[in-house]
Every structure is written in structure tokens, then in C-alpha cells.
Design a protein around this motif. Structure first.
Motif, PDB file in Angstrom:
ATOM      1  N   PHE A 397       0.859  -1.189   0.000  1.00  0.00           N
ATOM      2  CA  PHE A 397       0.000   0.000   0.000  1.00  0.00           C
ATOM      3  C   PHE A 397       0.891   1.233   0.000  1.00  0.00           C
ATOM      4  O   PHE A 397       2.043   1.198   0.441  1.00  0.00           O
ATOM      5  N   MET A 398       0.351   2.332  -0.501  1.00  0.00           N
ATOM      6  CA  MET A 398       1.123   3.567  -0.617  1.00  0.00           C
ATOM      7  C   MET A 398       1.046   4.409   0.652  1.00  0.00           C
ATOM      8  O   MET A 398       2.006   5.091   0.999  1.00  0.00           O
ATOM      9  N   TYR A 399      -0.107   4.387   1.315  1.00  0.00           N
ATOM     10  CA  TYR A 399      -0.322   5.277   2.445  1.00  0.00           C
ATOM     11  C   TYR A 399      -0.585   4.459   3.707  1.00  0.00           C
ATOM     12  O   TYR A 399      -1.455   3.586   3.726  1.00  0.00           O
ATOM     13  N   ASP A 522     -14.160  10.349  -8.557  1.00  0.00           N
ATOM     14  CA  ASP A 522     -13.564   9.133  -9.117  1.00  0.00           C
ATOM     15  C   ASP A 522     -12.605   8.483  -8.132  1.00  0.00           C
ATOM     16  O   ASP A 522     -12.519   7.252  -8.038  1.00  0.00           O
ATOM     17  N   LEU A 523     -11.859   9.290  -7.378  1.00  0.00           N
ATOM     18  CA  LEU A 523     -10.876   8.762  -6.424  1.00  0.00           C
ATOM     19  C   LEU A 523     -11.535   8.157  -5.191  1.00  0.00           C
ATOM     20  O   LEU A 523     -11.143   7.083  -4.722  1.00  0.00           O
ATOM     21  N   LYS A 528     -11.549   4.962  -9.720  1.00  0.00           N
ATOM     22  CA  LYS A 528     -10.145   5.027  -9.317  1.00  0.00           C
ATOM     23  C   LYS A 528      -9.937   4.660  -7.851  1.00  0.00           C
ATOM     24  O   LYS A 528      -8.849   4.835  -7.318  1.00  0.00           O
ATOM     25  N   GLN A 529     -10.975   4.129  -7.234  1.00  0.00           N
ATOM     26  CA  GLN A 529     -10.862   3.757  -5.820  1.00  0.00           C
ATOM     27  C   GLN A 529     -10.104   2.452  -5.645  1.00  0.00           C
ATOM     28  O   GLN A 529      -9.425   2.246  -4.637  1.00  0.00           O
ATOM     29  N   HIS A 538      -2.233   6.711  -7.905  1.00  0.00           N
ATOM     30  CA  HIS A 538      -1.542   6.797  -6.608  1.00  0.00           C
ATOM     31  C   HIS A 538      -2.562   6.927  -5.475  1.00  0.00           C
ATOM     32  O   HIS A 538      -2.475   7.818  -4.641  1.00  0.00           O
ATOM     33  N   ASN A 539      -3.498   5.979  -5.465  1.00  0.00           N
ATOM     34  CA  ASN A 539      -4.639   6.063  -4.554  1.00  0.00           C
ATOM     35  C   ASN A 539      -4.840   4.729  -3.832  1.00  0.00           C
ATOM     36  O   ASN A 539      -5.964   4.259  -3.686  1.00  0.00           O
ATOM     37  N   VAL A 540      -3.738   4.120  -3.357  1.00  0.00           N
ATOM     38  CA  VAL A 540      -3.794   2.791  -2.749  1.00  0.00           C
ATOM     39  C   VAL A 540      -3.558   2.897  -1.247  1.00  0.00           C
ATOM     40  O   VAL A 540      -2.499   3.373  -0.808  1.00  0.00           O
TER      41      VAL A 540
END
Length: 925
Positions: A397-399, A522-523, A528-529, A538-540
Motif C-alpha cells: 500500500f502507498m499510504y 472518481d478517487l 479510481k478507488q 496513486h490512490n492505494v
């Protein structure tokens, strides 16, 4: 805040003198520290009394197994207790005595007294005390003994006002005390759960459906009962009332909810626009939840409208919903609730400028980039996060933190809900420098902080600025620079907190945000979720934040399951995904460009004021469409009418029929004038060219016929298909023909205008292939887009400049009868044999509205918001697309309505049906 439990008449005199009434609890010294360091100002206690908050009663931190079992009125006798904070002499204090699954809470009525919290695990002994040993010299008393320094025992004594509950209270305390002494958390939870279910089984209730009422940081157990008039919730502990009653006729919305990423919740609203509900219930299993949901829904059909994300999208896109209202609705549909801090409604940061003296909303640099999540707004930080992400083992995961969690929500709301923050922080506020001190500083930290990616909450766009002001004079600490934490520091462009909220809301509704808000949707709620689109954007986030990331019910180990559920509740949860394709952009004044084809354009030389007047006339006509009345009826065909066309001056009406004839009817003379037959096969449609000298007819014999009105004869024949020609449309000198041979062909038609006898030349410009027979076709007003509908239910949108496919959507389960563009070319409406009516966004190809009608709709006229449909029953139905409801049913034909024509000003209508009639309609002034 007191809750008096009812007793039967005559009960007092029989048992008051003989019932066991006293109890001792022996506690460790650590309890004293927990009790007396939880100091709060008087204003906080006052707030608790007003709001009847019970977070401290139930949860310490985010302990998912902590529930409130009893709430009684008592008098507390406090002996000489010495601590670092204060000393109490022996005295009597009235307040609420609350027995929770893991602790006891004494909430004094006196505002100057501290709230006492006693963890059950620290109790050494619980016992009854004889009546003569009671310091009150009264009955119904229970004692709490405390173990202080040097192993000295001290006693807290409580006198219950409701004496008949004493034995039940004592037995419950003993059970919970045994549970608290177990080593494993799972064993503790199981024992508490058994005790809870035992109490629930003993409670008198009409139906035995155990539920919990969800409030911020609180789950309050009880029973739910639904009658034909009311919804009742009966809490086990009598809090906040003995019985909560909601009248069903007041219910406006009801939602199934997920709680802890499981489909267990049900939320009921008695208002249309508030985002705070009247009650939020959590069930033990999905089946019980669904049974109650459908039981309530059966009584709400007459006044409750089912709304979908697509229907709200259509309203927002057309300006009927503000961005603020739209985001609230999306949050509601995505299981976000103000009663659940782990799923609190989430709103975006929209402004990026918190330093300028004036807020310039015409400058794009003023606004945040809504196409990126908060974590991707700073490129340097993003690069570091991506480097870690690429080297991380699965699940990667990114965050490491979410954009919405209980901690972040209470970070913003600490000034209006300090009790929640104290609960979350184990009786203490956060460090002063980590508090919500400044809007500019908070935004800066969201851009630069290594783990801070939070978004905003709805309060930032509301009308109540109290969450920005320390109106209760709370002691929130002193910062390192020596300043006290008080009101939130506002940006220079805001004169006060109310001005800040107003400008912030104006920014949300501004031109720039309106044009880009769909990117943020969308995010958070859209395509884009999750998946590859989320990676690319970049939404992981951590897998535990997503629904379906883990099934807690499948975890056998109780300790592990509780720990996992606790992590889910603490970390935050990603909203339910509402859209799986790109969200369409909002229609804003800058993009509106309503154009008309040459066949209906106003004469040259008319100015824009006339165009505006015409548009207003159309809007007025549609607003008055319910007053449509029949003027005359004419039966001029032998079979069903298939097409209607009118000359430019409106004097002549042409109709085609399955009887293979083209009929000409004089509107002025109100009589049939001509009848033409070109073949022995049915004619499927007709249209009048702009010069009003030629009628074009399509036929099931695979041909298209051109009829000269001045000469009264067939002028040309176009033989271009291998099966029946089903529909046609014309723009300038281009003819589009749809056929059951699975093609739409594009023809350029040229002729010598000086001679009506000379045959036209037809040049094939393009052939648009389909997978099934094409049943209908239509052009947008500018002639730049073409839409075709097939027998297999597929809608295809084409670019007429290069004949390329722009969108292809399989949205019907059967033949498409009719479709047309909205006047602004943003949407396509289609009706089919499946009785469904679909609204498709041209830009994204998304079906933004879908309605299942009671009957098949065969043809229609629409203005983008309202639809006048001809149904299989023969009636005309006026639909409001914003609510997906029929507002008027108008009796018309005795058979299905098969053809419809409407004048440019929308004041005159002509319909044809299977009953072989043509009916003329007029709006009544």
C-alpha cells in the motif's frame, strides 16, 4: 440525564426492607489515577448533560467489545481518598451509575465534580453489605472498596434510587468482574457476550431481535420492534430513553449500512436533507437486518422515493443539486454516517491558498488539484512513498494512514465534542501542538507530513462555525511557543469563522471546482478507488480499509478477530464504491452550448434575445405539460401508425403506417387530403426535409422513398440495404438510414434544385457496422453525434465527422424502441422492450439513470429533465427524471402509442398508435 425505570404499583412496600441492597468493590491504586486525572471543565460536564452523551460509559479508546449494560441513579458516598489531584471528605454525591462491559462509570450531577471511571479488572472484591453497616443509614446501597498505597483498602459506596434493581446489578457486576479477570481478550469478549445475550433474553419485548444502537464511539444493546405504525428500540440499559419510538409515516429515507466493513447496519432518517439520522441500528447478522429493512419498506412505498447515485448525479450535473448536497448524498449512499466515526462523511480540501489577504476564485492556482489524492499533491513526498511501495511485500500500500478516521474527525471537532476526544485519548486531550490550531498549518501538514493525508468533513461547508471556536473555554493545553490553544487560526482572507465557512462553501460551488469535482469523486467513490486505476492514480491504501479486504467472520481465533476489527475501526474505512466508470463532468454555464439543426433553426436575422425567449418558452411549456389536452382525433390508417412528420409552417401533417401508405392531413382543414403507396410492405418512418417540399419514407422492403409534395408523386428511390429500413434522420444534405441488416448507412444526397423532376444522386459516405439489427437512430441538434439502438439492447454513440465509435453500452435486455439526445447533447435517453428507461452520459458512456417502468415505453419527447412517453397501454406518461417518478398519466390511445411529434416551442403534440388513430394535443394556458 437521569433515566427512571418503571416499577409496578405496590412493589416498594413489599421488598424495600428485605432486599439485599449493599455491595463492596475493592480496587487497586491505579484506578485512583485513572479516576482523578480525568478532569474536565464544568462546561464539558454541562455539555454531556445536554447531549446525553454516553461515550465514557461504553468505550475506552476504541474497544469494540465495550457496551453499556446498566444506567441507574445513585448517591455516591466518597470516603477520605488522597491523590495528587484532590481530596474528598466523606460526603454524598448524586449522579448516574453506569455499568459497562469493562468498567463502571459514576457521572455526578454536580458540574464541579469529576467523572469517576473504575475498570472492573482493578476490582479486588465485590460483595453485599448488611443494611446496618451502610453509611447512608438507608437501603439500596452498594459499596466499592479501593486498594490504595500500602495495600490499604478504601470504599466507594453507592445508593441506588431504583432499589428493585439491586440484585440484578450485583449479579451482573460479578459476572463482568469474572470476565475481566480472564487472561485472553477473546475469552473476556465471549463471556461478556453470553451475559449480554442472557439479559436480552430476559427482557420483555414483542420481538426477539437483538440489535445495537450505534452512536459516536458507542454501541448500545437492545431490541427492535416494528409495527404497522411505529419503529421501537428498547435499550437494555434504558439509555437514552426506556423506549425510542419513530413513527413510520415520518420516515423519509432508510439505508442499509455496513458496520466494521460488514453488512449489518440500518439507518433511518425522518428528514430529507440532514446528514444526521434519527437512529442507526447494528444487527447480529445480515438476515435480521434485511428482514427489518424490507418490513419497514413495505409501509413507505407511498411517500418514500428510492434514490440512486445515478439519479443524484443527474440532478447535480444539471444544477438541480449543489455540490455540497450531492457530496452528502454520495456519502450517505457509500455508508458514511455521522453516527459512525470510523465512517464519517468525507469532503475534499478544495482551496490551496491560505496565505493571501484576498481569495481569488477566478485563479486556478487558488484551488487544490482535485484529480489527485492528498498524498499525491506533494511530488517529493509521493516519490518517497512510491519507493517504499515498490519495495513492500504483498499486500502493499502507498499510504500508511487513511484520509478519514475517528482520530481525524475528532481532531476537527474537539471544540464541540470534547467528550469524544477524551474517550478516544483515555481521558486526555492530545498534545497542544498536535491539536487543530490553524487551518493553514493543517493544510501545510497534509501536504508535507509523512503520515498525514486527511481530507475534510461536512462541517467545513456548513453554517455552524462553533467547531472553529472555543466557546466553552476548554483547557486544550499550551503550545511550545507559550500560546494557549483557543479558537482556530483562520486564513487572512476570512474576517471571522462565519465568513470562512461562507467563502469555503462558495469555493465548493465555484466554476473551477464544479468543473473538476468529478475527478475527486472518481478517487473516493468511483472507478479510481480500486484496482489498476487506483494504482495509476496513486490512490492505494491499506487493504483493511477496503470492503472485502478481509472477512472477520472467518477468523477462528477470537483474539485475532477482535484485534482485526479494532484495527478496522481505528484506521478508517474506504467508502463503498458507487461508480465503476468515469464520473461525468458537471454541466456549467461555460460549457452549455445549445444548438439546433437547420431544419428547426429560427430564421436568419433573429437576435439572441429571441433565442433566450424561445428557450424560456420551452421551459415554461414543460413545466405546464400536465395540462396537455386532446384537441381532435382522426382515424386515417388501416394499421398501426409508425411515423409522424410536420411541414415547416405546420399546415400539413404526414404519417406512415404498417398499412404501407403515406397519408397527408391538413391541420387547418382538419381533413385527410392525400394517400400514397410505394410498395406492398409496411412503411416504418417518415420525415419532412427543411424545404418542406419533400417527404422521405423508410420501408420494410429495404428501400427509402422520396415523395414530392408539390407534384404529389414519388420522386426518388434509394435501394441501399439488405433488410428492412427501420428509421432515418437527416441533417443538411446527409441522410442516415438504420436497418435490420445490422448497419447504419450514411448518404450524401445531391440534386438539381432547379428541376424537381431530376433524380437525386446518393453517394455512400460511410457504413456503420453493428452486431445486431438496428431498430432506431438519432442525431444531436448540431449534427455532430449520432446514436443508434440495436435489437440486442446495445446503444452506440458515433462521431459523424469520422464515423468512429465514441461509446458502446449494452444497457437494455431487449430491443431498443426509441432514443434521442438531450437538447444540450450531454445525454441520451433510450427506451426498450425490457420496460426500462435509461439516461446515458455521452462523455463517459455511464448509465446515470435507470428506471423500470410498469409498462413498455414505445416512444417519447424530452427536454433533458422531463420525459413525455407513449406507453404500451396507450397512455401518455409524464416522467420527472430527477426523481424517476411519473407525475401524470394521460389517457390517449386504445392501443400502444407508436409515434410522437412535438413542436419546437413544445406547446403542440401529435401522437399515433396501434389503434390507427392520430391525436392532436395542445397545452392549456
Amino acid at each position: 440525564m437521569s433515566c427512571y425505570l418503571p416499577t409496578e404499583k405496590g412493589e416498594n412496600s413489599k421488598y424495600k426492607k428485605h432486599h439485599l441492597c449493599f455491595l463492596c468493590l475493592v480496587l487497586k491504586i491505579s484506578v485512583l489515577q485513572a479516576i482523578w486525572t480525568t478532569f474536565v471543565p464544568c462546561s464539558y460536564l454541562h455539555l454531556v448533560n445536554i447531549w446525553q452523551i454516553c461515550d465514557l460509559e461504553v468505550w475506552c479508546g476504541l474497544d469494540v467489545s465495550q457496551v453499556l449494560l446498566f444506567r441507574l441513579n445513585v448517591y455516591c458516598h466518597v470516603g477520605r481518598l488522597y491523590t495528587v489531584a484532590l481530596c474528598f471528605l466523606s460526603r454524598k454525591i448524586r449522579g448516574s451509575f453506569k455499568i459497562c462491559s469493562k468498567s463502571i462509570i459514576f457521572d455526578p450531577e454536580e458540574l464541579g465534580e469529576p467523572i469517576i471511571k473504575i475498570p472492573l479488572r482493578d476490582c479486588k472484591k465485590i460483595e453485599f453489605v448488611e443494611e446496618e453497616k451502610n453509611p447512608f443509614n438507608e437501603n439500596s446501597v452498594l459499596f466499592l472498596n479501593k486498594l490504595v498505597r500500602s495495600q490499604e483498602e478504601k470504599t466507594l459506596t453507592f445508593q441506588l434510587e431504583v432499589w428493585s434493581k439491586t440484585e440484578d446489578v450485583v449479579q451482573t457486576l460479578l459476572q463482568l468482574h469474572r470476565a475481566s479477570c480472564l487472561e485472553k481478550l477473546g475469552d473476556q469478549t465471549a463471556m461478556v457476550s453470553r451475559s449480554l445475550h442472557s439479559r436480552a433474553a430476559r427482557q420483555d419485548c414483542d420481538v426477539n431481535c437483538a440489535v445495537e444502537m450505534v452512536m459516536p464511539l458507542v454501541c448500545n444493546p437492545g431490541h427492535v420492534c416494528v409495527t404497522d405504525k411505529n419503529l421501537y428500540f428498547q435499550p437494555l440499559n434504558g439509555y437514552p430513553e426506556n423506549v425510542i419510538q419513530i413513527e413510520l409515516h415520518n420516515v423519509r429515507r432508510i439505508y442499509k449500512r455496513r458496520h466494521g466493513l460488514r453488512p449489518l447496519g440500518l439507518e433511518v432518517f425522518c428528514s430529507e436533507n440532514d446528514f444526521c439520522s434519527d437512529i442507526y441500528l447494528k444487527f447480529d447478522n445480515t438476515a435480521d437486518r434485511d428482514e427489518i429493512y424490507y418490513y419497514i419498506a413495505t409501509f413507505l412505498e407511498n411517500h418514500m422515493t428510492e434514490h440512486t447515485a445515478e439519479s443524484y448525479m443527474l440532478q447535480w450535473q444539471r444544477g438541480h443539486l449543489s455540490s455540497y448536497q450531492y457530496l452528502l448524498h454520495l456519502n450517505n449512499l457509500a455508508d458514511r454516517s455521522c453516527n459512525d466515526l470510523s465512517q464519517y462523511p468525507v469532503f475534499p480540501w478544495v482551496i490551496a491558498d491560505y496565505t493571501s489577504p484576498r481569495l481569488d476564485m477566478t485563479n486556478a492556482a487558488t484551488f487544490r488539484d482535485l484529480s489527485k489524492p492528498v498524498g499525491a499533491l506533494n511530488k517529493e513526498r509521493l516519490d518517497r512513498l512510491l519507493a517504499r511501495y515498490r519495495g513492500m511485500p504483498e499486500p502493499s500500500f502507498m499510504y500508511g494512514s487513511h484520509y478519514s478516521s475517528p482520530g481525524y474527525v475528532l481532531f476537527y471537532l474537539v471544540r464541540v465534542a470534547p467528550e469524544h476526544m477524551l474517550c478516544l485519548q483515555n481521558g486526555r486531550y492530545d498534545h497542544a501542538d498536535r491539536m487543530f490550531n490553524s487551518i493553514g498549518e493543517t493544510w501545510k501538514n497534509c501536504l508535507e507530513g509523512a503520515t498525514d493525508f486527511k481530507e475534510l468533513i461536512p462541517e467545513f461547508f456548513g453554517t455552524d462555525p462553533s467547531f472553529l471556536e472555543n466557546r466553552m473555554s476548554l483547557d486544550l493545553g499550551r503550545r511550545q511557543n507559550g500560546s494557549l490553544v483557543g479558537d482556530v487560526v483562520l486564513p487572512p482572507w476570512a474576517t471571522d469563522s462565519s465568513d470562512f465557512l461562507q467563502k469555503h462553501k462558495d469555493a465548493l460551488e465555484s466554476q473551477y471546482v464544479s468543473e473538476h469535482l468529478h475527478e475527486w469523486i472518481d478517487l473516493v467513490f468511483g472507478f479510481k478507488q480500486r484496482g489498476s486505476e487506483a494504482v495509476a492514480a496513486h490512490n492505494v491504501f491499506h487493504p483493511l480499509t477496503y470492503e472485502g479486504g478481509i472477512d472477520c467472520d472467518r477468523i477462528v481465533d477470537t483474539d485475532q478477530r477482535i484485534a482485526m476489527l479494532t484495527q478496522i475501526l481505528e484506521f478508517g474505512q474506504t467508502p463503498t464504491q458507487l461508480f465503476t466508470s468515469p464520473h461525468p463532468q458537471r454541466i456549467t454555464p461555460r460549457f452549455q452550448n445549445i444548438t439546433r439543426s437547420s431544419s428547426i433553426n429560427s430564421p436568419d436575422g433573429e437576435d439572441s434575445s429571441f433565442e433566450d425567449l424561445t428557450e424560456e418558452s420551452r421551459k415554461l411549456a414543460w413545466a405546464n405539460m400536465e395540462s396537455l389536452k386532446p384537441v381532435s382525433r382522426h382515424k386515417i390508417h388501416k394499421e398501426a401508425v409508425t411515423g409522424i412528420a410536420v411541414s415547416r409552417d405546420g399546415s400539413a401533417v404526414f404519417s406512415t403506417s404498417q398499412d404501407s401508405t403515406l397519408k397527408m392531413f391538413s391541420k387547418e382543414l382538419k381533413e385527410f387530403q392525400r394517400s400514397m403507396s410505394f410498395c406492398n410492405m409496411p412503411l416504418s418512418s417518415c420525415l419532412v426535409l427543411a424545404d418542406s417540399k419533400t417527404v422521405v419514407c423508410s420501408s420494410w422492403d429495404n428501400n427509402v422513398y422520396f415523395y414530392s409534395i408539390p407534384y404529389g408523386r414519388r420522386q426518388d428511390t434509394l435501394m441501399g440495404h439488405d433488410d428492412a429500413v427501420s428509421k432515418m434522420c437527416w441533417f443538411e444534405n446527409t441522410l442516415y438510414t438504420a436497418s435490420w441488416d445490422s448497419t447504419v448507412k450514411v448518404w450524401e444526397c445531391t440534386s438539381d434544385s432547379s428541376s424537381a423532376h431530376k433524380r437525386s444522386q446518393f453517394n455512400l459516405l460511410g457504413e456503420l457496422e453493428h452486431d445486431a439489427g438496428v431498430n432506431t437512430v438519432g442525431l444531436n441538434p448540431a449534427g455532430t453525434l449520432l446514436v443508434s439502438g440495436s435489437k440486442d439492447g446495445t446503444v452506440t454513440i458515433w462521431d459523424t465527422s469520422n464515423y468512429r465509435t465514441l461509446q458502446q453500452i449494452h444497457c437494455h435486455s431487449g430491443t431498443i424502441h426509441h432514443m434521442a439526445f438531450s437538447p444540450d447533447s450531454r445525454h441520451v435517453l433510450s427506451v426498450g422492450a425490457d420496460s426500462c428507461m435509461k439516461v446515458i452520459d455521452v462523455q463517459t458512456g455511464m448509465v446515470i439513470s435507470s428506471v423500470k417502468a410498469e409498462e413498455e415505453q414505445r416512444c417519447f419527447c424530452w427536454d433533458g429533465n422531463w420525459v413525455l412517453c407513449g406507453g404500451q397501454s396507450g397512455d401518455l406518461l409524464l416522467w420527472d427524471l430527477l426523481t424517476n417518478t411519473v407525475t401524470k398519466r394521460i389517457p390517449a390511445h386504445s392501443g400502444a402509442v407508436t409515434a410522437m411529434w412535438m413542436s419546437e416551442l413544445c406547446t403542440t403534440l401529435i401522437t399515433g398508435g396501434e389503434d390507427r388513430q392520430i391525436i392532436f394535443w395542445k397545452l392549456q394556458s
